[in-house]
Each structure stands twice: as C-alpha cells, then as structure tokens.
Design a protein around this motif. Structure first.
Motif: not given
Length: 768
Positions: A520, A536-537, A550-551, A553, A576, A579-580, A583, A609-610
């Motif tokens: 990330l 990362p959150f 997460w957004h 990267t 990765q 994973t979005i 999560l 996390q989208y």
C-alpha cells in the motif's frame, strides 16, 4: 480443439451479422431525452450523509444562471432538501456544491394576505405531489398563499408566471440577500438591483446585477433592509436590501415577470433580457428550453433498458452538462465578453467556472471532449483567459480561485483537451503550456493553487509526512500523475527530449511512497523512513485527502503496470484488488473528533473499502481490465451501477460533485471508462443497455450493442469492433470518433477462458 474453433467461428459470424444491421436504433423510448430526467435525484441529503448533495437546477446546459426552489435559510448551502416542507423563494443560484456555497444570488417569492417579507415568516408549505421539476421548467403550488408559481430558464434570464387567487393583497417579495445589496423600483412595472453576497473567490467590485420586468402594473411598493419594512419607499441599499411589490388580482390571474442578470452592469442585464427573452412569452421560452435540452441530451439515444435505468442514465447525463457553467455574456453587438472573477475587469472572450478539477478531470472533462467538443473548446479558451487574468490555472474555481483540494489536475484537463480536441481547435495551447509549467513547478498564492510543497517534491521526490502540508501521500500521487500529463503535452507540442525526460522521471515519483511491506502507499518522513504505526484504514491525517491507503494506492492512473511490479506482479495486484471488497467497512478518524460524511457513505453501502461516493477510488474497478481477470471488473461495475445509483432523491452514494459521479455512470453505462485522462484510451467494462447510439462530430455515429443484455448478463464473453473479434481491453478516442459498432456479447457467467495478455492491456508508462 474442434469445439473451440467452432465456437470462435460462431462468435465471429454473429458479430458480422450484428455489425451489418442498420446503425439507427431499432427501438427507442417513446419519450424525448429530457422527459426522462429527474432533477430531484440526489436532493435527499444533509450535512452528515450525502445522497448527492444536489438541488433541482432549472437551467439550460452550462447556463450562466440556475434557478431553484429555496427550502433552506439564506446562506445555508443546502438550498433545497427533499425532506423539507416549506419554500422561502425561487432563487437564482450559482452554487456548485453546498461545501462551496453560493454567490450572486437573489430570490422571488409570492405572498398573499398579510404581508410577510422576512424569509422565515414568508415560507410556505408545499408538497412534492403538487411540484413539477424538469430541467426546463419548474412549478409548485405554495399552499399558504394559494399561488401556483412557475419558472422557465434561458442562459442568463428566466420567465416567471404567478397564478394568484382573487385578492387586493397579492405581493411578490424580491430578496437581494445580505452581505451587501441594492433594490430600486424604478416604475410601475420594473425593479432593478444587485446582490454582492458571495462565499469567497471574488474581486472587491463583485456584483450580480438584475432586472425584473412585470406585465402587470404595480399598485403597492415597499423596500426593506433586513428586518425593517419601509412602505412607499422605492429604493434601498444596505447590508440586506429587498423590495415588495403588490397587485390587485382576480381569481386565477396570472402575473408574469421577465428576469435577467449580469455580472457586468445593469445595462448589460437589460441587454441579456432583450436578447434572450425579448417579446417572447412563457410558453415560447419553455418550448425553446425544452428543445435545447433535447438537442444536448439527444446526443445519446438509448434503444433498450428498463424505465429505471433509462431515467437514471439521462438524469446523470443532465448533471454532466451543468458544470462548469458559462461565466460570459454577449454585448449588444453579439461579441463574447466576461466580467473577470480574477481581476474584476470586463474583458473579451470566454470564461467558465464552478468546477473542481480534483473531481472533474477524471471523467467529466473526458465526456465533454468526446461528445461535446465545441463546448470543451470554449472551456479551454476560458482557461487561457483565467491564466492571463490571475497568473495561474485554477484548481477549484467558484467563481475565482478557491483554496480547496489538492493537486495540479488543471494540467490533466489541458492535456486531455488538446489530445482529443486536436490541433484544429481554436485556442492558444502554447499559453496553456506556459501556464502548466508554472503551476507544476511553483507554489502559488493559495495552498490549492500552484504546487504546494514544490521544494520538497522536487528535492525528495515526494511530499514528506512531517512537512506542514496535509495529505502528503495523496499530493505525491497526484503530482506524479500531473507530471505525466505534462510529459504527454510536451510530446504533443514537440518539446525538446530533455523536457520530456524530465517530466517522465518525475511521473515515476509515485514509487517513493509505496511500501512493499504492506503493498500500500504510506506516509514517509523527510529522512526516508515510513510512518509508524500505520493503520491503512485511517482517513486523512498528514497523509491522505478524503480517503485512506486502501483508496489512494490505486491513484497511479498512468502506470498500472508499474504499480503491479511494485506489488510483486499481477497475481499480487489482483489479490490486493479483490481484498478491497472483502475488507470490513471500518474507518479510522485520522485525528478528527467525528466522522466526515464520506466515511459514513462508504460504510453504509457495504462494499468493503470500495468508497464510490468519493473520487479517489472511482476508477479502481476498471483496473481489472489491466489483468487476465477482467470479468471481476465487469461484475463490480454493474454492481455499482445497479446498487448505488437510481433516479430518486437518494439516487447517489455520496456527493455528485459537479458532474463527476454522474459522468462515471454515463461512461460505465456505455461500457468503457477513461481511467487515465491524458491518454487516448478508454478501458472496457460491461455496458448497461442492449443498445445505445452516440452522435459524434462530423456526423459520425457510434453504436454500442449488447444483444440480450439484462440484469443477469453482466459478464462479457467477447467484444467485436465493426464485426471483427476484438481482443484489446480498451478502445481509443480516434476509434470512437470514426464511428461504427462496438459490440459486447454478454453472458450470465464469467468467461474465465478469455484471458487478455499484456499486449491487450491499456496504456502503462512502464510498457513504453
């Protein structure tokens, strides 16, 4: 082997048969395009949670003035909210968003019976059942006064129609708002005035001048200054000026008003009134506005789709052609001129405003460049004037320079425009190149103008998290992409090789904030060490802007292949991406005391996390098109359209943001998206309709076919271009401009045997 050959031939002949069909749609909706639009889409919003943060804009495409019912109090950025039950006036507005607020506003409000002029006192109950909102016409029954109020717009003027009951006390309150205003009832049919109310970004001499001409003799006059009414007084100038005019009316008597405004002068407001309305009547103006909307929206013709999908498509298209608004006028001889929101002078030429390039460089401007090139060319002319009048390119203009958001995405808008509009476009690209070089290499008068932290970025190759600039990682990523677009512009203009190499090298600076330990992007201090601890959150803080790791990267629009390599290759990249969506929806506050609305908007849609309600990650789904598993992107792009958009008051999943979130839907419904403005490619996705046609310049027509497409067939088995099987995961701008048939053969299951290879992937700098 024989089976696969047979299947391949079957697809090939199916494509040929479809391509040979006539380009005109076989079936079209039985309405004109504007009839599908719901201007109330996105209006059920509030400070803590946005479903669009829109208001019904009663206007012409890119019009200088919009009109809207005002349910909020004066100065409240939430002008109109769907949950409200009272209206305080019909307001002329120039507001691009509640966060930027308004400027140059005034309102008209009919009242009967006891005279009420203060905004809370005069507010009338209304109901959506007796309200009609279209782009070209708005009407509402104001129940407390038994008055039907109607308005229809031109670009710089409008006509009102008030249907009063029988009364000797029919009034119209003209509120020029606070922060400095003036009104004058100059005769028994005419009121003039100005409003200087604004929210910043204006020169000291800023005023919006207006003229109002009634068709019925005025029998009562009064003016007010704030809370105090002065009967019989015909002029007022002060902190908060307004006028009240009165009539005696018969049952259902109609009082009409012609209204125009100008940022230049009262005389120019009269010129705008005469040229745009003249002797025309309400129905004539309404008909002209209706036709204009159909001309603009009619560039797209949907030949299939259910009612909800078609309504959502055209409602999003409507939002995509409102901003940036025209900020220019025509003198009495028809010459284009404008009041400069930068230096306060009246100058020749085009000017546009009310857009934030941080939002709109992504898909709004690419949409204009593709489908509305003449308007896009005028906008580039406006940028030339903005630079010459302010010394800078704006990043957020409303109406002048505003100090908000990050990056130098004006350079993306300049480059994408020149790349797609071409050398034949009539504007001074060399002045814009000069402007781009300046903003990429120098800090400006405001943090959001020019390149804040330029000394750090140019020395270290990134913005350090221990500098005094917030959003260090986000800035680094945007600066690297902006340098890439400058490299592209330098190539187009045949600049020296050393200049091209210089910007190419800087465009790779995204690597400097990538942390291979977490795969990330991550904050990095001046000494080169990464921030620790790292969550990362966590949103914002010193590292990110309106998002988290997460957004952000994925904001390497220009070099996805390079990002893959940093992550360890395509398999790790895909993991990765996946994973979005897997999560949790949790978020960190980033040092804030309370969540911001964007956090809640990600949380409530339950897509991991989208965070589609905000811009940084909106392109991420299309990155599956840079891999051997594009079907995953096809799934998620349709899921996003189906789940997060509809043509109702809660129809968006976050701020609409001046056409960007709407343009995402328009492109996605077509089946492709401009992941990297500044290149000529659109990454393929999954189209929404069985058939849609686009009228392009030079009488070219592009038809997009997806036979038997429906809610269950979101996967693409095969793509054909003009009858030939097509393996690439993108189409080019020039391909589209030439017209033809782009066909998607769709299915209800993913075609995992269709595995594109690197030669089919969209552009990446590392593949040059």
């Amino acid at each position: 082997m024989r089976k696969s050959v047979y299947w391949g031939l079957a697809i090939f002949y199916f494509c040929i048969a479809s391509a040979n069909a006539a380009l005109s749609p076989e079936s079209r909706p039985h309405r004109n395009p504007v009839d599908w639009v719901n201007p109330l889409m996105g209006t059920d919003s509030k400070y803590s949670l946005s479903n669009g943060n829109t208001y019904p804009a009663i206007a012409l495409p890119w019009g200088m003035n919009f009109w809207t019912p005002q349910t909020g109090k004066m100065g409240n950025g939430w002008i109109y909210t769907y949950s409200a039950d009272q209206i305080r006036g019909i307001k002329q507005t120039h507001q691009p968003s509640p966060w930027m607020n308004d400027y140059g506003q005034f309102s008209l409000m009919p009242v009967t019976g006891k005279l009420k002029f203060r905004e809370d006192d005069r507010a009338s109950w209304f109901n959506h059942k007796s309200e009609k909102a279209t782009p070209y016409y708005y009407s509402v029954y104001l129940a407390d006064y038994e008055v039907l109020t109607e308005v229809t717009p031109t670009e710089r003027a409008a006509m009102f129609r008030f249907t009063f009951p029988e009364t000797d006390s029919a009034f119209i309150v003209i509120d020029a708002m606070d922060k400095g205003s003036f009104v004058h009832i100059i005769d028994d049919r005419t009121v003039i005035g100005y409003s200087s109310k604004n929210s910043g970004g204006v020169p000291a001499n800023f005023k919006n001048y207006f003229v109002i001409s009634f068709d019925t003799p005025i029998t009562f006059t009064a003016t007010f200054d704030g809370e105090e009414l002065h009967k019989g007084r015909v002029a007022m100038e002060g902190e908060h000026a307004g006028a009240v005019i009165g009539f005696r009316t018969d049952h259902k008597q109609v009082v009409s008003a012609k209204v125009a405004s100008s940022f230049i002068s009262i005389e120019q407001a009269w010129t705008n009134l005469r040229s745009e309305i003249g002797e025309d009547n309400f129905d004539g103006i309404k008909s002209t506005a209706y036709d204009r909307w159909n001309d603009v929206l009619g560039k797209f013709s949907v030949g299939s789709g259910n009612v909800d999908q078609v309504r959502t498509f055209y409602s999003c298209l409507y939002r995509s052609v409102l901003f940036p608004r025209k900020f220019y006028e025509y003198d009495k001889d028809g010459a284009v001129m404008h009041y400069s929101p930068y230096n306060g002078k009246v100058l020749p030429g085009y000017m546009f405003t009310d857009t934030g390039f941080w939002d709109t460089f992504r898909s709004l401007f690419p949409l204009l460049n593709l489908v509305y090139p003449e308007v896009a060319e005028h906008m580039q002319n406006g940028l030339v004037n903005a630079y010459q009048e302010s010394g800078w390119l704006p990043e957020w203009a409303s109406p002048g320079l505003r100090d908000i958001m990050i990056g130098n995405n004006s350079v993306s808008v300049v480059t994408d425009g020149y790349l797609k509009l071409g050398e034949k476009a009539d504007y001074d690209i060399h002045t814009l190149y000069e402007a781009a070089e300046k903003v990429l290499n120098n800090p400006g008068p405001l943090t959001a103008v020019g390149r804040a932290g330029a000394e750090h970025y140019h020395q270290l190759g990134y913005i350090p998290s221990d500098s005094n600039l917030r959003g260090s990682v986000a800035r680094t990523l945007e600066y690297a992409y902006n340098d890439f677009t400058m490299m592209q512009l330098a190539k187009l203009l045949n600049k020296p090789d050393e200049v091209i190499r210089h910007y190419r090298q800087r465009s790779l600076n995204y690597r400097n904030v990538f942390d291979k330990e977490t795969n990330l992007v991550r904050g990095r201090k001046s000494d080169g060490t990464f921030d620790s601890p790292f969550d990362p959150f966590d949103w914002g803080g010193n590292t990110f802007t309106e998002g988290n790791a997460w957004h952000w990267t994925w904001s390497v629009f220009h070099d996805i292949e390079g990002l893959k390599q940093l992550m360890g290759g395509e398999r790790d990249f895909l993991q990765q991406l996946d994973t979005i969506f897997n999560l949790s929806t949790r978020f960190g506050l980033g040092g804030r005391n309370n969540p911001i609305h964007e956090m809640r908007e990600m949380q409530v849609v339950n897509m991991g996390q989208y965070a589609h309600g905000n811009q940084p990650i909106q392109h991420m789904i299309y990155l599956y098109g840079y891999t051997a598993e594009p079907w995953k992107g096809q799934y998620w792009v349709r899921e996003t359209m189906d789940r997060l958009y509809h043509a109702g008051p809660d129809g968006y999943c976050g701020d609409e943001d001046n056409g960007q979130t709407s343009a995402w839907y328009v492109f996605s419904a077509l089946g492709f998206y401009p992941v990297c403005p500044g290149t000529d490619q659109y990454v393929l996705g999954s189209p929404l309709f069985e058939e849609i046609t686009i009228e392009l310049p030079d009488e070219k027509v592009l038809r997009i076919d997806a036979p038997h497409n429906n809610a269950d067939t979101r996967y693409v088995d095969e793509v054909c271009w003009n009858g030939q099987s097509y393996s690439k995961m993108y189409v080019t701008h020039q391909q589209l401009l030439e017209g033809g048939v782009l066909q998607f053969n769709v299915a209800d299951k993913p075609n995992k045997e269709r595995k594109p290879t690197v030669k089919d992937y969209p552009y990446s700098l590392s593949l040059e």
